[in-house]
Design an enzyme around this catalytic site. Structure first.
Site, short mmCIF file in Angstrom:
data_model
loop_
_atom_site.label_atom_id
_atom_site.label_comp_id
_atom_site.label_asym_id
_atom_site.label_seq_id
_atom_site.Cartn_x
_atom_site.Cartn_y
_atom_site.Cartn_z
N HIS A 497 62.49 -41.11 -45.96
CA HIS A 497 60.92 -40.31 -45.48
C HIS A 497 59.98 -41.40 -45.65
O HIS A 497 59.20 -41.41 -44.76
CB HIS A 497 61.05 -39.54 -46.75
CG HIS A 497 59.46 -38.58 -46.60
ND1 HIS A 497 59.54 -37.19 -46.10
CD2 HIS A 497 58.52 -38.79 -46.78
CE1 HIS A 497 58.41 -36.85 -45.89
NE2 HIS A 497 57.45 -37.76 -46.37
N GLU A 498 59.84 -41.91 -46.65
CA GLU A 498 58.79 -42.93 -46.66
C GLU A 498 58.84 -44.20 -45.71
O GLU A 498 58.05 -44.79 -45.14
CB GLU A 498 58.71 -43.85 -47.93
CG GLU A 498 58.50 -42.90 -49.32
CD GLU A 498 57.48 -41.78 -49.17
OE1 GLU A 498 56.47 -42.14 -48.34
OE2 GLU A 498 57.54 -40.51 -49.75
N HIS A 501 57.55 -43.11 -42.40
CA HIS A 501 55.98 -43.40 -42.34
C HIS A 501 55.49 -44.53 -41.51
O HIS A 501 54.23 -44.55 -41.14
CB HIS A 501 55.36 -43.07 -43.70
CG HIS A 501 55.09 -41.70 -44.12
ND1 HIS A 501 54.49 -40.73 -43.51
CD2 HIS A 501 55.46 -41.06 -45.37
CE1 HIS A 501 54.61 -39.59 -44.03
NE2 HIS A 501 55.08 -39.63 -45.25
N GLU A 520 53.39 -36.14 -41.88
CA GLU A 520 54.36 -35.52 -42.56
C GLU A 520 55.74 -34.82 -41.96
O GLU A 520 56.67 -34.61 -42.76
CB GLU A 520 53.74 -34.68 -43.74
CG GLU A 520 52.67 -35.46 -44.62
CD GLU A 520 53.39 -36.61 -45.29
OE1 GLU A 520 54.62 -36.67 -45.46
OE2 GLU A 520 52.51 -37.37 -46.05
#
Length: 743
Positions: A497-498, A501, A520
């Site tokens: 997930h990170e 980004h 997000e």
């Protein structure tokens, strides 16, 4: 001053006067339409005893877009602070900053620069506690600071976002005094003060517009200019959310100093950083993703449009390690016994809100002799590597900087250099889980989206008071210690997930902060894709795992919609006005300080379901090829929802024939509260997934076991409960990760 100008002036200043840190909306006060910061040079000392960061920040400016469109000041181009400020008497003297700032009343924040309309009573001293109230002011009196009867002069006012800071001094920097700087001056002819002012601004203009391949020279002269002497103090004052600076008799942004130095120090209670202890009970300080971003760390321009580069020098005791958003893996320089200096820089322009720092007694977790086995799913990598060869031939659409997307070596780099840091007591656990996971997750991300936007990565396990599971910033990821307890699955999905980004949220950012789903929603959608590739899952198994997660997310979204305000469920709260700002660039982030919204998942979940719906409708292979084209076109830029949707339907025009349009998508998914109608139709299918059925059967079995256990002795029941925990703890953490993540 005309009546219309006067009313607009008062309206905007009243906004500053009435805003309260406890209220719902977050103000962005910087007048970026008039002047834009292009580069920050921070020079800071960190004192853990007093819990204060003190030093200077030098800002290098260019006139904003509103001013570039106009002519000279005499022709009315961006005159003074017409939209956000009132007229200030040019004859007002500049007083020296008060050195004993602690002796000043905390209620003087607005009195130093009050807005006084003719016939109005100034009540600014009744507004309560003002965050910037302790600093000295360079403006001596409030009673004449907004003299609407004086039509002879309107000084331009530079407004920066600033909160919880003690500003000590503001001065113009004499960049013309730097040896060798003559190369940036077209003419050395200096006949008067105005010529010298023009020369300084010309030097800054030439410096900030150097070509991308001159980035080393640019950083060198930024450093030299930041060390140049001052050439005159500037008048300044503050409000709750802003720092206001002016120079007497300068009426237009183009004539305002393009390089200024601000002396300041943070406050222990400042909301941009948190002072705490790590899991080994050693002191540390870090930026933990505050809703007010970095304005309590240094005066800056917070609006996303103010994309800038930065370089930072930090001095602290030798027992501490300084980690930061920076392209270089900084090595400390020994200044004297017990004192180290750390230096970081970035050359890719990004919003100041992405600046991150973490200082503590971190321990680096290093790989031993063997290296991790990095593989990628051949089904993904073979398809996307062919796409990369086509995409890299295109040109970038961003402002010039040393871009990795135009570097063939970077485009083929599966895993970027990375380091892991943690408190000493968590070193072994990090070595056990993270050393093996990070290369797999980085490789999976590259196989899916192509070139890594950033050249390196630090991963830090942050203190236990961190309120999220993770947070991504340029070149650094914060992870909660909670992800280590859930084994490789929870840690892997959070890492993915990170890492996502880096593409969506950092390399491509939202032009309007209220469109959080762009960051997000994409990261939530891509974490499943990355993790499936990292695990080398067969297609059917990956699909089943993703359907189980979709069901969990659906239930979370349904519960949230039933128990939250409708207004907070809209992905574009500004609707058709999304992305609009005032003429000066100031704006309000709707619900930016809402305590409930901070913990809501609607932007993650509705954004995720929108992207999942589009992928199913278009087909995964076509969809991911489009995503790579989109990244190639928009990296290094800010976007709105329309940019993504219009390009999608232009790239895949056949979808228009099936009723898919930008207007329909925005209406159904982005501009309405509640559950989108297309999602209500789709959610019925997830209960039929084999993996979902397997989980349901397992839950039913344990319910029955628990019911039988009630009939047994208390001792036997406790043994059963222990066995239950051993089996289900990792999966419970997985569910918590889906429900509780906030970044």
């Amino acid at each position: 001053m005309t009546e219309n100008l006067q009313s607009r002036c008062l309206a905007n200043w009243n906004m500053e006067m009435k805003l309260d840190p406890a209220k719902d909306d977050l103000p962005l006060m910087a007048n970026t339409g008039h002047m834009l910061v292009k580069h920050y040079v921070l020079d800071l000392d960190v004192d853990f005893k007093s819990q204060v960061i003190e030093g200077t920040v030098v800002l290098f400016f260019e006139p904003g877009s509103r001013c570039k469109k106009g002519g000279s000041a005499g022709e009315g181009a961006c005159l003074s602070q017409s939209d956000e400020t009132c007229k200030i008497r040019a004859s007002e003297p500049c007083h020296s900053p008060v050195t004993n700032v602690s002796a000043r009343s905390s209620k003087t924040g607005y009195n130093d620069f009050a807005v006084c309309a003719k016939g109005e009573k100034d009540t600014s001293d009744k507004n309560g506690n003002h965050s910037n109230g302790e600093q000295a002011s360079g403006i001596s009196s409030s009673k004449n600071c907004c003299d609407i009867e004086n039509h002879g002069s309107e000084d331009f006012l530079l407004v920066l976002d600033c909160c919880d800071l003690s500003v000590l001094k503001v001065e113009e920097v004499d960049v013309a005094a730097v040896p060798g700087i003559e190369k940036f001056a077209r003419s050395a002819k200096l006949t008067d003060a105005e010529e010298l002012r023009n020369l300084r601004n010309q030097i800054v203009h030439e410096l900030v517009t150097l070509p991308a391949d001159h980035w080393r020279e640019q950083l060198y002269y930024y450093t030299r200019c930041s060390q140049a002497p001052g050439c005159g103090e500037l008048l300044f004052s503050t409000g709750t959310w802003s720092l206001m600076i002016r120079k007497a008799e300068v009426q237009a942004p183009r004539d305002f100093p393009h390089a200024i130095r601000i002396w300041y120090k943070t406050k222990p209670e400042g909301r941009s950083v948190t002072w705490t202890t790590d899991q080994s009970n050693r002191p540390c300080v870090y930026t933990m993703g505050s809703p007010i971003n970095n304005r309590a760390l240094f005066p800056c321009q917070e609006p996303p449009v103010a994309m800038s580069t930065w370089q930072t020098t930090v001095r602290t005791a030798s027992c501490f390690v300084v980690l930061m958003s920076g392209e270089n893996s900084a090595e400390p320089a020994h200044l004297q016994e017990g004192l180290l200096s750390w230096y970081y820089y970035v050359t890719m322009p990004m919003p100041a809100s992405t600046f991150t720092i973490a200082i503590g007694c971190w321990t680096e977790v290093k790989q031993e002799s063997h290296t991790a086995d990095v593989q990628t799913n051949s089904e993904f990598s073979s398809l996307f590597s062919r796409a990369d060869l086509r995409l890299i031939e295109g040109s970038c659409g961003h402002v010039g900087y040393p871009c990795r997307f135009q570097n063939p070596a970077a485009s083929s780099q599966l895993v970027i250099p990375h380091r892991i840091f943690a408190p000493w007591c968590l070193k072994d656990r990090c070595a056990e889980i993270l050393l093996e996971l990070i290369p797999r997750c980085l490789s999976a991300a590259q196989a899916t989206l192509g070139t890594h936007p950033f050249s390196r990565l630090d991963v830090l396990i942050v203190p236990s008071n961190f309120s999220s599971l993770g947070m991504a910033s340029p070149h650094i990821i914060f992870l909660s210690q909670s992800v280590l307890t859930g084994g490789s699955h929870l840690c892997g999905t959070r890492l993915c997930h990170e890492i996502a980004h880096a593409w969506f949220g950092l390399a491509i950012g939202a032009r309007d902060w209220t469109e959080e789903w762009i960051s997000e929603g994409f990261a939530t959608y891509l974490e499943d894709v990355f993790w499936a590739v990292a695990q080398q899952l067969p297609h059917d198994e990956a699909r089943e795992q993703q359907e189980l997660k979709a069901l969990l997310r659906w239930r979370r979204l349904r519960d949230e919609v039933q128990n939250s305000e409708e207004e907070l469920q809209v992905l574009r709260p500004n609707k058709e006005n999304t992305g609009e700002v005032s003429e000066s660039g100031t704006c309000i982030i709707k619900h930016g300080l809402n305590a409930e919204k901070i913990f809501m998942q609607v932007h993650y979940l509705k954004g995720y379901f929108l992207l999942q719906s589009l992928a199913k409708r278009i087909g995964e292979a076509t969809y991911f090829e489009f995503l790579r084209k989109f990244v190639q076109k928009f990296h290094g830029q800010l976007i709105l929802s329309q940019d993504f949707l219009y390009m999608l339907l232009e790239d895949i025009p056949e979808q228009k024939g099936y009723g898919l349009s930008v207007e329909n998508i925005i209406r159904a998914w982005l501009d309405t509260s509640g559950i989108p109608k297309p999602l209500l139709e789709e959610c019925q299918t997830w209960d039929q997934c084999r993996l979902v059925q397997q989980v349901n059967d397992e839950v039913t079995k344990w319910i029955q076991v628990n019911q039988r256990a009630r009939k047994r002795s208390k001792r036997k029941r406790r043994q059963d409960e222990v066995a239950f925990q051993k089996v289900w703890v990792p999966d419970v953490h997985l569910c918590d990760g889906i429900k509780g993540s906030t970044s």
